[in-house]
Design a protein around this motif. Structure first.
Motif: not given
Length: 160
Positions: A51, A68, A70
């Motif tokens: 992450r 973000e 991932r």
């Protein structure tokens, strides 16, 4: 010292019944535990994988912001999470930090790649990440460009 009344012997049948009931209760408890999902897959636990949080400033072309990312599985708010994960993966080598700054003794060209800055934080390959990026000289420009599209391609943003 007070006298304790002697207890009557417990019949064998009663002992056997208690053992059987206790074993049944233990078996039921164990079977309910094995049916429960592991803690790693609980709804409140973060998904497995890497992450990263990427914060970009002054890059232009609508690329500024915080994203973000991932990886494994790919996802997040980044415009291209699969490409971002692939860029970091390309730069990952055993025993080397994919986010390491340019070596202090590096000879860098004196060129200016613009005011763009970025900060990458999070976890990659099980290790914490906290790296900053600029485009203030040839080494920093190269370091930035190696992580495109995790970091925006500011060369393309400048042409837009």
């Amino acid at each position: 010292m007070p006298k304790v009344a002697p207890q009557a012997p417990v019949p064998a049948r009663s002992v056997l019944r208690r053992l059987v009931v206790g074993a049944a209760v233990s078996a039921a408890a164990l079977s309910s535990l094995s049916a429960a999902p592991p803690a790693a897959y609980a709804q409140d636990a973060p998904p497995p994988g890497d992450r990263l949080t990427v914060t970009v400033r002054d890059a232009g072309g609508g690329t500024d912001g915080t994203y973000e990312v991932r990886c494994r599985p790919d996802g997040g708010s980044h415009p291209d999470p699969a490409g971002a994960c692939a860029a970091v993966e390309r730069n990952t080598r055993w025993g080397r930090d994919a986010f390491a700054p340019a070596p202090r003794d590096a000879v860098c060209t004196l060129q200016y790649g613009g005011p763009a800055t970025a900060r990458v934080t999070g976890t990659w390959a099980g290790r914490p990440v906290d790296a900053t990026y600029t485009r203030t000289n040839g080494c920093e420009i190269d370091r930035w460009d190696r992580l495109v599209p995790l970091l925006p391609d500011v060369r393309a943003a400048g042409r837009a």
